[in-house]
Scaffold this active site. Structure first.
Site, PDB file in Angstrom:
ATOM      1  N   GLU A 116      -7.991  -8.710   8.955  1.00 32.68           N
ATOM      2  CA  GLU A 116      -9.225  -8.009   9.306  1.00 32.68           C
ATOM      3  C   GLU A 116     -10.405  -8.647   8.560  1.00 32.68           C
ATOM      4  OE1 GLU A 116      -8.727  -3.852   8.737  1.00 32.68           O
ATOM      5  OE2 GLU A 116     -10.724  -3.372   9.493  1.00 32.68           O
ATOM      6  N   ARG A 171       9.076  -7.289   0.531  1.00 31.81           N
ATOM      7  CA  ARG A 171      10.032  -6.255   0.925  1.00 31.81           C
ATOM      8  C   ARG A 171      11.026  -6.747   1.971  1.00 31.81           C
ATOM      9  NH1 ARG A 171       5.345  -3.623  -0.165  1.00 31.81           N
ATOM     10  NH2 ARG A 171       4.664  -3.772   1.991  1.00 31.81           N
TER      11      ARG A 171
HETATM   12  P1  AMP Z   1       1.030  -7.098   9.812  1.00 28.85           P
HETATM   13  O1  AMP Z   1       0.895  -8.567   9.564  1.00 28.85           O
HETATM   14  O2  AMP Z   1      -0.257  -6.415  10.091  1.00 28.85           O
HETATM   15  O3  AMP Z   1       2.093  -6.794  10.868  1.00 28.85           O
HETATM   16  O4  AMP Z   1       1.518  -6.437   8.440  1.00 28.85           O
HETATM   17  C1  AMP Z   1       2.829  -6.469   8.071  1.00 28.85           C
HETATM   18  C2  AMP Z   1       3.005  -6.630   6.573  1.00 28.85           C
HETATM   19  O5  AMP Z   1       2.117  -5.813   5.827  1.00 28.85           O
HETATM   20  C3  AMP Z   1       4.408  -6.239   6.180  1.00 28.85           C
HETATM   21  O6  AMP Z   1       4.895  -7.210   5.270  1.00 28.85           O
HETATM   22  C4  AMP Z   1       4.263  -4.881   5.550  1.00 28.85           C
HETATM   23  O7  AMP Z   1       5.045  -4.790   4.388  1.00 28.85           O
HETATM   24  C5  AMP Z   1       2.785  -4.739   5.202  1.00 28.85           C
HETATM   25  N1  AMP Z   1       2.191  -3.488   5.724  1.00 28.85           N
HETATM   26  C6  AMP Z   1       1.177  -3.407   6.630  1.00 28.85           C
HETATM   27  N2  AMP Z   1       0.833  -2.143   6.880  1.00 28.85           N
HETATM   28  C7  AMP Z   1       1.645  -1.365   6.141  1.00 28.85           C
HETATM   29  C8  AMP Z   1       1.806   0.065   5.969  1.00 28.85           C
HETATM   30  N3  AMP Z   1       1.045   0.960   6.630  1.00 28.85           N
HETATM   31  N4  AMP Z   1       2.775   0.496   5.135  1.00 28.85           N
HETATM   32  C9  AMP Z   1       3.553  -0.391   4.468  1.00 28.85           C
HETATM   33  N5  AMP Z   1       3.458  -1.734   4.578  1.00 28.85           N
HETATM   34  C10 AMP Z   1       2.509  -2.224   5.395  1.00 28.85           C
END
Ligand code: AMP
Length: 173
Positions: A97, A60
């Protein structure tokens, strides 16, 4: 107008697994005015930052990175999941996780010293963006800022990101 963008983002409970509320941006980008608002907001923030490259995270991040790079007159670099890029790559793995994940970039994607703006759709725990920053540095680029359309502030991913880099998010929860 972050609140107008927020109104177009849809919550999908229990996707991709129970307990997660997925922020669905497809309803925002299918609305021409909202897609334009997001792109213009980011462009305004970084138009004078001297950005050489926008580095967009699969998948995205690509959606928002492409029009932003175009507007900024910058090049577009793609950061992908393992095994997708055809030429020689560098990679960085990071903890999830449960288990680990990996991001890859072409080894020759960035000339040394070039200023890079990293972009993704959403900041959750910050693991993906932190790994992507490390990757940019690994190939010789300078990550100067990170942009997100959505920030899940309650997860405090921001505190895990490199502290010497500007962080911009348009919509916060
Ligand atoms: P993080 O590495 O935990 O910051 O996760 C970020 C990535 O996971 C991004 O590329 C987001 O598209 C996806 N992502 C994580 N949580 C969500 C959520 N609640 N809604 C949509 N996309 C998420």
């Amino acid at each position: 107008m972050p609140e107008l963008v927020k109104a177009k983002i849809r919550d999908i409970p229990d996707f991709p697994k129970p307990g997660i509320i997925f922020k669905d941006i497809t309803t925002a980008i299918k609305d021409p005015e909202t897609f334009r608002r997001i792109t213009n907001h980011m462009t305004e923030k970084f138009k004078d930052a001297g950005i050489d490259y926008v580095a967009a995270i699969e998948s995205r991040g690509f959606i928002f990175g492409a029009p932003l790079a175009y507007n900024l007159g910058a090049g577009l670099i793609i950061i992908r999941k393992p095994g997708k890029l055809p030429a020689k790559v560098e990679q960085v793995s990071y903890e999830l996780e449960y288990g680990t994940d990996t991001v890859e970039m072409h080894s020759d994607a960035i000339e040394p010293g070039k200023k890079v703006l990293l972009i993704d759709d959403l900041l959750a725990t910050g693991g993906t963006a932190t790994a992507a920053c490390t990757l940019i540095q690994k190939v010789g680029g300078i990550p100067v800022a990170i942009a997100f359309v959505v920030e899940l502030s309650f997860l405090d991913g921001r505190s895990k990101l490199p502290q010497d880099i500007e962080i911009v998010s348009m919509v916060k929860y």
